[in-house]
Write a protein that holds these residues in place. Structure first.
Motif, PDB file in Angstrom:
ATOM      1  N   ALA A  44       0.850  -1.192   0.000  1.00  0.00           N
ATOM      2  CA  ALA A  44       0.000   0.000   0.000  1.00  0.00           C
ATOM      3  C   ALA A  44       0.882   1.237   0.000  1.00  0.00           C
ATOM      4  CB  ALA A  44      -0.909  -0.008   1.221  1.00  0.00           C
ATOM      5  N   VAL A  45       0.633   2.152  -0.911  1.00  0.00           N
ATOM      6  CA  VAL A  45       1.438   3.368  -1.039  1.00  0.00           C
ATOM      7  C   VAL A  45       0.643   4.556  -0.497  1.00  0.00           C
ATOM      8  CG1 VAL A  45       2.600   4.929  -2.638  1.00  0.00           C
ATOM      9  CG2 VAL A  45       2.658   2.454  -3.031  1.00  0.00           C
ATOM     10  N   VAL A  46       1.262   5.316   0.394  1.00  0.00           N
ATOM     11  CA  VAL A  46       0.635   6.489   0.994  1.00  0.00           C
ATOM     12  C   VAL A  46       1.518   7.695   0.729  1.00  0.00           C
ATOM     13  CG1 VAL A  46      -0.213   7.544   3.117  1.00  0.00           C
ATOM     14  CG2 VAL A  46      -0.378   5.071   2.811  1.00  0.00           C
ATOM     15  N   LYS A  47       0.936   8.749   0.201  1.00  0.00           N
ATOM     16  CA  LYS A  47       1.680   9.981  -0.045  1.00  0.00           C
ATOM     17  C   LYS A  47       1.823  10.751   1.259  1.00  0.00           C
ATOM     18  CE  LYS A  47       1.728  14.245  -2.783  1.00  0.00           C
ATOM     19  NZ  LYS A  47       1.046  15.034  -3.822  1.00  0.00           N
ATOM     20  N   GLY A  48       3.049  11.191   1.539  1.00  0.00           N
ATOM     21  CA  GLY A  48       3.247  11.936   2.775  1.00  0.00           C
ATOM     22  C   GLY A  48       4.651  12.469   2.901  1.00  0.00           C
ATOM     23  N   ASP A  49       4.829  13.257   3.954  1.00  0.00           N
ATOM     24  CA  ASP A  49       6.099  13.924   4.198  1.00  0.00           C
ATOM     25  C   ASP A  49       6.234  14.122   5.698  1.00  0.00           C
ATOM     26  OD1 ASP A  49       7.713  16.597   4.610  1.00  0.00           O
ATOM     27  OD2 ASP A  49       8.244  15.872   2.618  1.00  0.00           O
ATOM     28  N   PHE A  50       7.450  14.032   6.212  1.00  0.00           N
ATOM     29  CA  PHE A  50       7.653  14.161   7.651  1.00  0.00           C
ATOM     30  C   PHE A  50       7.227  15.534   8.191  1.00  0.00           C
ATOM     31  CE2 PHE A  50      10.963  10.716   7.162  1.00  0.00           C
ATOM     32  CZ  PHE A  50      10.288   9.792   7.941  1.00  0.00           C
ATOM     33  N   LEU A  51       7.187  16.541   7.356  1.00  0.00           N
ATOM     34  CA  LEU A  51       6.777  17.871   7.807  1.00  0.00           C
ATOM     35  C   LEU A  51       5.306  18.157   7.526  1.00  0.00           C
ATOM     36  CD1 LEU A  51       9.930  19.929   6.755  1.00  0.00           C
ATOM     37  CD2 LEU A  51       9.384  18.951   8.994  1.00  0.00           C
ATOM     38  N   ASP A  52       4.611  17.190   6.944  1.00  0.00           N
ATOM     39  CA  ASP A  52       3.177  17.308   6.684  1.00  0.00           C
ATOM     40  C   ASP A  52       2.462  16.434   7.708  1.00  0.00           C
ATOM     41  OD1 ASP A  52       0.563  17.183   5.807  1.00  0.00           O
ATOM     42  OD2 ASP A  52       1.079  16.921   3.689  1.00  0.00           O
ATOM     43  N   VAL A  53       2.064  17.045   8.807  1.00  0.00           N
ATOM     44  CA  VAL A  53       1.544  16.286   9.941  1.00  0.00           C
ATOM     45  C   VAL A  53       0.274  15.534   9.578  1.00  0.00           C
ATOM     46  CG1 VAL A  53       0.666  16.453  12.296  1.00  0.00           C
ATOM     47  CG2 VAL A  53       2.615  17.851  11.588  1.00  0.00           C
ATOM     48  N   ASP A  54      -0.618  16.163   8.821  1.00  0.00           N
ATOM     49  CA  ASP A  54      -1.860  15.472   8.464  1.00  0.00           C
ATOM     50  C   ASP A  54      -1.593  14.230   7.622  1.00  0.00           C
ATOM     51  OD1 ASP A  54      -3.456  17.220   9.858  1.00  0.00           O
ATOM     52  OD2 ASP A  54      -3.833  18.530   8.131  1.00  0.00           O
ATOM     53  N   SER A  55      -0.605  14.317   6.717  1.00  0.00           N
ATOM     54  CA  SER A  55      -0.285  13.146   5.904  1.00  0.00           C
ATOM     55  C   SER A  55       0.282  12.026   6.770  1.00  0.00           C
ATOM     56  CB  SER A  55       0.696  13.513   4.786  1.00  0.00           C
ATOM     57  OG  SER A  55       2.012  13.724   5.283  1.00  0.00           O
ATOM     58  N   LEU A  56       1.056  12.387   7.803  1.00  0.00           N
ATOM     59  CA  LEU A  56       1.582  11.368   8.705  1.00  0.00           C
ATOM     60  C   LEU A  56       0.463  10.708   9.504  1.00  0.00           C
ATOM     61  CD1 LEU A  56       4.881  12.880  10.182  1.00  0.00           C
ATOM     62  CD2 LEU A  56       4.605  11.289   8.282  1.00  0.00           C
ATOM     63  N   ARG A  57      -0.504  11.501   9.922  1.00  0.00           N
ATOM     64  CA  ARG A  57      -1.635  10.922  10.662  1.00  0.00           C
ATOM     65  C   ARG A  57      -2.352   9.878   9.817  1.00  0.00           C
ATOM     66  NH1 ARG A  57      -2.872  16.777  12.694  1.00  0.00           N
ATOM     67  NH2 ARG A  57      -2.086  16.694  14.835  1.00  0.00           N
ATOM     68  N   THR A  58      -2.524  10.175   8.555  1.00  0.00           N
ATOM     69  CA  THR A  58      -3.162   9.217   7.651  1.00  0.00           C
ATOM     70  C   THR A  58      -2.283   7.979   7.467  1.00  0.00           C
ATOM     71  OG1 THR A  58      -4.311  10.973   6.445  1.00  0.00           O
ATOM     72  CG2 THR A  58      -4.026   8.876   5.308  1.00  0.00           C
ATOM     73  N   ALA A  59      -0.982   8.209   7.271  1.00  0.00           N
ATOM     74  CA  ALA A  59      -0.064   7.104   7.016  1.00  0.00           C
ATOM     75  C   ALA A  59       0.043   6.173   8.216  1.00  0.00           C
ATOM     76  CB  ALA A  59       1.309   7.638   6.641  1.00  0.00           C
ATOM     77  N   PHE A  60       0.018   6.718   9.438  1.00  0.00           N
ATOM     78  CA  PHE A  60       0.216   5.916  10.642  1.00  0.00           C
ATOM     79  C   PHE A  60      -1.058   5.235  11.133  1.00  0.00           C
ATOM     80  CE2 PHE A  60       4.063   8.640  12.145  1.00  0.00           C
ATOM     81  CZ  PHE A  60       4.862   7.991  11.222  1.00  0.00           C
ATOM     82  N   ASP A  61      -2.193   5.592  10.591  1.00  0.00           N
ATOM     83  CA  ASP A  61      -3.448   5.018  11.042  1.00  0.00           C
ATOM     84  C   ASP A  61      -3.480   3.510  10.773  1.00  0.00           C
ATOM     85  OD1 ASP A  61      -6.094   4.930  12.031  1.00  0.00           O
ATOM     86  OD2 ASP A  61      -6.901   5.063   9.996  1.00  0.00           O
ATOM     87  N   GLY A  62      -3.636   2.721  11.826  1.00  0.00           N
ATOM     88  CA  GLY A  62      -3.695   1.276  11.679  1.00  0.00           C
ATOM     89  C   GLY A  62      -2.344   0.586  11.604  1.00  0.00           C
ATOM     90  N   VAL A  63      -1.264   1.327  11.788  1.00  0.00           N
ATOM     91  CA  VAL A  63       0.082   0.752  11.725  1.00  0.00           C
ATOM     92  C   VAL A  63       0.462   0.157  13.076  1.00  0.00           C
ATOM     93  CG1 VAL A  63       2.539   1.366  11.543  1.00  0.00           C
ATOM     94  CG2 VAL A  63       0.897   2.197   9.849  1.00  0.00           C
ATOM     95  N   SER A  64       1.085  -1.011  13.049  1.00  0.00           N
ATOM     96  CA  SER A  64       1.528  -1.655  14.283  1.00  0.00           C
ATOM     97  C   SER A  64       3.027  -1.498  14.517  1.00  0.00           C
ATOM     98  CB  SER A  64       1.160  -3.141  14.257  1.00  0.00           C
ATOM     99  OG  SER A  64       1.549  -3.726  13.033  1.00  0.00           O
ATOM    100  N   THR A  65       3.830  -1.466  13.429  1.00  0.00           N
ATOM    101  CA  THR A  65       5.286  -1.386  13.534  1.00  0.00           C
ATOM    102  C   THR A  65       5.819  -0.406  12.498  1.00  0.00           C
ATOM    103  OG1 THR A  65       5.358  -3.698  14.264  1.00  0.00           O
ATOM    104  CG2 THR A  65       7.432  -2.732  13.534  1.00  0.00           C
ATOM    105  N   LEU A  66       6.792   0.404  12.910  1.00  0.00           N
ATOM    106  CA  LEU A  66       7.312   1.483  12.054  1.00  0.00           C
ATOM    107  C   LEU A  66       8.799   1.298  11.793  1.00  0.00           C
ATOM    108  CD1 LEU A  66       7.243   4.390  10.771  1.00  0.00           C
ATOM    109  CD2 LEU A  66       7.632   5.262  13.104  1.00  0.00           C
ATOM    110  N   PHE A  67       9.186   1.430  10.521  1.00  0.00           N
ATOM    111  CA  PHE A  67      10.598   1.562  10.164  1.00  0.00           C
ATOM    112  C   PHE A  67      10.859   3.035   9.912  1.00  0.00           C
ATOM    113  CE2 PHE A  67      14.049   1.427   6.825  1.00  0.00           C
ATOM    114  CZ  PHE A  67      15.065   1.111   7.723  1.00  0.00           C
TER     115      PHE A  67
END
Length: 289
Positions: A44-67
């Motif tokens: 699954a590909v999610v568009k986002g950027d570390f300085l775009d907080v809203d995009s990170l919220r979307t990307a992290f939703d439902g995530v269990s483990t982060l690299f």
């Protein structure tokens, strides 16, 4: 359960994704430009950027483990802290973070100091994390292969203390294995640090000798001048980054990047095979020229 990979379109992040998919993981990739994403089916590909907080919220939703992989940037520390804060708010507890070896020693090198700060925040925020601390990437030397082949000079300021250089393919595989170990654990695992090193600790003269053998022509080490190193780097990278690299080179000369006693054995056991060597890399690079 989903593993989110940041830095997904880079060399390491892309390889991490392939290892995870090959092992049956549910993978999500955070990318700035989805049109440039080229991942295996099912990612699954999610568009986002570390300085775009809203995009990170979307990307992290439902995530269990982060690299978590942050590229060297002027605001690298800020980017990482935003990511950690958003991850914690999203309920992510399990992390594999790509730091750097000896960040507590190279205290005057900007990107080392930033990564050490991120390590401290991971601990203080209560994450269950593997902190990977890689030494110098062997593949960095792809940028100077033409200089070595054309002029017979190895120009990196490696010095005579030695660097335990590691192949990025080994970094990616270890990262994937740690992500899976944490993802599949019944309970969050305690924090751990792993030095990522190659099988050999090499000086500048050692590396030049390897190139002499591989190319069947004399190569000499000529990389001790860090001021000249900075000026050369400024031809193709921003001045702040060239200076950062110079500071790193100066610590190569004074401190080296030395493994701890059990590092090579630990990684060999984890991977179930020998680590890739600098000589392997040089031979592959020469053969593909």
């Amino acid at each position: 359960m989903t593993i989110l990979v940041t830095g997904a379109t880079g060399n390491i992040g892309g390889q991490v994704i392939h290892h995870l998919v090959d092992r049956g993981a549910d993978v999500r990739a955070l990318v700035r430009d989805p049109s440039k994403a080229n991942f295996p089916a099912g990612v699954a590909v999610v568009k986002g950027d570390f300085l775009d907080v809203d995009s990170l919220r979307t990307a992290f939703d439902g995530v269990s483990t982060l690299f978590l992989l942050n590229a060297v940037a002027p605001d690298e520390f800020t980017q990482a802290l935003i990511a950690l804060n958003v991850a914690r708010s999203a309920g992510v507890e399990r992390i594999v973070y790509l730091s750097v070896i000896h960040p507590d020693v190279y205290v005057n090198v900007p990107h080392f100091a930033g990564k050490f700060g991120v390590e401290r925040m991971i601990e203080q925020m209560g994450f269950h994390a593997t902190i990977l601390r890689p030494a110098y990437f062997i593949q960095n030397d792809l940028t100077i292969k033409d200089v070595i082949a054309g002029y017979g000079v190895y120009p990196m300021p490696v010095g005579d203390k030695g660097l335990a250089m590691i192949d990025v393919r080994d970094i990616a595989e270890v990262a994937a294995l740690e992500l899976l170990r944490r993802e599949q654990a019944a309970q969050p695992l305690p924090i751990t640090r792993i030095n990522l090193v190659g099988p050999d600790t090499l000086t500048g003269a050692d590396i030049a000798a390897i190139w002499s053998d591989v190319l069947a022509r004399q190569s000499n080490y000529g990389g001790g001048d860090t001021a000249a190193f900075e000026q050369n780097l400024k031809q193709f990278m921003p001045p702040w980054m060239a200076y950062d690299m110079r500071m790193m080179g100066e610590r190569f000369l004074t401190d080296g990047m030395l493994p701890e006693g059990s590092d090579v054995e630990r990684l060999t056991t984890l991977l179930g095979r020998p680590l890739r060597s600098y000589r392997d890399f040089a031979s592959e690079t020469a053969a593909s020229a």
